[in-house]
Design a protein around this motif. Structure first.
Motif, short mmCIF file in Angstrom:
data_model
loop_
_atom_site.label_atom_id
_atom_site.label_comp_id
_atom_site.label_asym_id
_atom_site.label_seq_id
_atom_site.Cartn_x
_atom_site.Cartn_y
_atom_site.Cartn_z
N VAL A 16 121.12 29.35 -3.70
CA VAL A 16 122.26 29.83 -4.29
C VAL A 16 121.70 29.90 -5.97
CG1 VAL A 16 124.58 29.08 -5.43
CG2 VAL A 16 123.97 28.50 -2.87
N THR A 17 121.94 31.46 -6.33
CA THR A 17 121.69 31.58 -7.66
C THR A 17 122.85 31.67 -8.67
OG1 THR A 17 119.81 32.92 -6.85
CG2 THR A 17 120.80 33.56 -9.04
N VAL A 18 122.66 31.01 -9.78
CA VAL A 18 123.86 31.12 -10.67
C VAL A 18 123.27 31.58 -12.06
CG1 VAL A 18 123.44 28.71 -11.11
CG2 VAL A 18 125.78 29.69 -11.99
N GLY A 19 123.94 32.43 -12.67
CA GLY A 19 123.78 32.97 -13.97
C GLY A 19 124.22 32.08 -15.01
N ILE A 20 123.55 31.73 -15.91
CA ILE A 20 123.65 30.55 -17.19
C ILE A 20 124.12 31.79 -18.16
CG2 ILE A 20 122.89 28.58 -18.57
CD1 ILE A 20 123.45 28.27 -15.48
N ALA A 21 124.96 31.58 -18.76
CA ALA A 21 125.49 32.40 -20.14
C ALA A 21 125.04 31.81 -21.53
CB ALA A 21 126.97 32.74 -19.95
N ASP A 76 127.26 31.25 -23.58
CA ASP A 76 128.62 30.48 -24.08
C ASP A 76 129.05 29.81 -22.99
OD1 ASP A 76 129.54 32.12 -22.38
OD2 ASP A 76 130.23 33.62 -23.98
N TYR A 77 130.24 29.31 -23.23
CA TYR A 77 130.94 28.39 -22.18
C TYR A 77 131.53 29.09 -20.77
CZ TYR A 77 135.39 30.81 -23.87
OH TYR A 77 135.92 31.86 -23.91
N SER A 78 131.26 30.49 -20.68
CA SER A 78 131.69 31.32 -19.62
C SER A 78 131.03 30.70 -18.09
CB SER A 78 131.65 32.79 -19.90
OG SER A 78 130.35 33.15 -20.05
N SER A 79 130.05 30.28 -18.40
CA SER A 79 129.34 30.06 -16.91
C SER A 79 129.37 28.42 -16.82
CB SER A 79 127.63 30.28 -17.13
OG SER A 79 127.20 29.79 -18.19
N ASP A 80 129.99 27.77 -17.40
CA ASP A 80 130.49 26.12 -17.19
C ASP A 80 130.91 25.89 -15.59
OD1 ASP A 80 129.70 26.19 -19.61
OD2 ASP A 80 131.35 24.72 -20.48
N ALA A 81 132.18 26.56 -15.50
CA ALA A 81 132.70 26.30 -14.04
C ALA A 81 131.95 27.12 -13.11
CB ALA A 81 134.10 27.04 -14.19
N ALA A 82 131.09 28.04 -13.29
CA ALA A 82 130.26 28.77 -12.39
C ALA A 82 129.07 28.01 -12.16
CB ALA A 82 129.69 30.29 -12.78
N LEU A 83 128.54 27.08 -12.95
CA LEU A 83 127.49 26.22 -12.60
C LEU A 83 128.00 25.22 -11.75
CD1 LEU A 83 124.74 25.24 -12.69
CD2 LEU A 83 125.19 24.17 -14.91
N ARG A 84 129.28 24.67 -11.97
CA ARG A 84 129.81 23.39 -10.96
C ARG A 84 129.99 24.02 -9.80
NH1 ARG A 84 132.21 21.99 -16.05
NH2 ARG A 84 134.15 23.27 -15.56
N PHE A 85 130.56 25.16 -9.43
CA PHE A 85 130.82 25.91 -8.43
C PHE A 85 129.34 26.10 -7.73
CE2 PHE A 85 131.26 29.44 -5.36
CZ PHE A 85 132.45 29.11 -4.86
N ALA A 86 128.48 26.62 -8.09
CA ALA A 86 127.11 26.74 -7.67
C ALA A 86 126.71 25.37 -7.15
CB ALA A 86 126.19 27.42 -8.59
N VAL A 87 126.66 24.46 -7.82
CA VAL A 87 126.13 23.17 -7.40
C VAL A 87 126.90 22.70 -6.09
CG1 VAL A 87 125.69 20.78 -8.04
CG2 VAL A 87 125.19 22.42 -9.69
#
Length: 293
Positions: A135-140, A142-153
């Motif tokens: 699963v690949t997640v983009g780390i921004a 700023d704060y906009s990828s915080d929730a995306a990282l948790r979802f990806a994990v």
């Protein structure tokens, strides 16, 4: 129990989204609400529609006892699906990579959903097949990828696959507003971005010590960096500023640039209401592996 809302119009892309949803529902307690955009007379009166795939039949055959609800659209497509997704955990819709003109003709429904829906929106390319890539997640920045990282994990954990964190950077142009601008060094810029990526990696390791993690620091635009991995990912996850489809088209939305060249499912995760970090994630807001939020 996870609640999934599936947008379904009977198209090949929608069938792929249906298959993805059925596969995901095998991971744990799930209910699926299917929002159907098909005229009631279609199956009986249009030649060739004997090939129509009934989403309720497919879901119940794959998962006997699965809670499935069917809903007809009421009003404009994108807004109707977004309303149906109120309190949902996930919204799923099919896409046709390589066909932005066709998407524009249908109202850019996937992009519109990603700006309206309160839940993460997963867009499944036509022809999707299950794989075991990371699963690949983009780390921004700023704060906009915080929730995306948790979802990806959470996704990587439930799929028992690896996790790839991608952070991109570009050398900022000189502004000459302050003397400091004259002394900006590439090494300092790289170190700053590497710190952002390393902080995100470290938090995942603290929360899920057994998770296999790859990290990629790439000198390129965010969209170009993520596109390097679409053919090598089971899922590509990114955050969003909710700029909207029209504004995003003018400002170069990362999701928009990636979506029509997608070779894997793309999930756009909305930024949480409360700002939680500036380095991707923060220790005050730990990664959750118990839900897809």
């Amino acid at each position: 129990m996870e609640r999934i809302v599936l947008a379904y119009d009977g198209s090949p892309a929608a069938v792929s989204a249906l298959s993805w949803t059925a596969t995901r529902a095998t991971r744990g307690p799930t209910s699926v609400d299917v929002v159907v955009d098909i005229p009631p007379w279609t199956k009986d009166r249009v030649p060739g529609t004997e090939r129509f795939i009934d989403p309720e039949v497919v879901l119940r055959d794959r998962l006997p006892g699965l809670e499935v609800g069917l809903h007809r659209l009421d009003g404009e497509v994108t807004e109707s699906i977004a309303r149906a997704a109120n309190n949902a955990d996930l919204v799923v819709v099919g896409i046709n990579p390589g066909h932005p003109i066709r998407a524009a003709a249908t109202g850019w429904i996937p992009l519109g959903l990603s700006t309206l829906a309160a839940a993460p929106v997963c867009m499944i390319p036509v022809g999707w097949t299950e794989g075991n890539d990371p699963v690949t997640v983009g780390i921004a920045d700023d704060y906009s990828s915080d929730a995306a990282l948790r979802f990806a994990v959470a996704e990587a954990t439930s799929m028992a696959t690896g996790l790839r964190l991608v952070h991109s950077w570009l050398m900022p142009g000189p502004t000459f507003d302050t003397p400091a601008a004259l002394t900006l060094r590439p090494e300092a810029v790289i170190d700053d971005h590497r710190h952002r990526l390393d902080a995100a990696v470290q938090l995942v390791r603290e929360e899920v010590p057994t998770q296999l993690i790859q990290s990629e620091l790439i000198r390129d635009s965010r969209s170009a960096a993520l596109l390097r991995f679409v053919s090598r990912s089971s899922l590509l996850v990114m955050g969003t500023h909710r700029r909207g489809a029209l504004i995003g088209s003018l400002l170069g939305s990362v999701a928009q640039e990636i979506l029509w060249r997608a070779e894997c499912p793309i999930c756009v995760v909305p930024t949480e209401r409360t700002r939680i970090a500036s380095v991707g994630v923060s220790a005050a807001s730990p990664v959750s592996v118990d839900s897809g939020e």
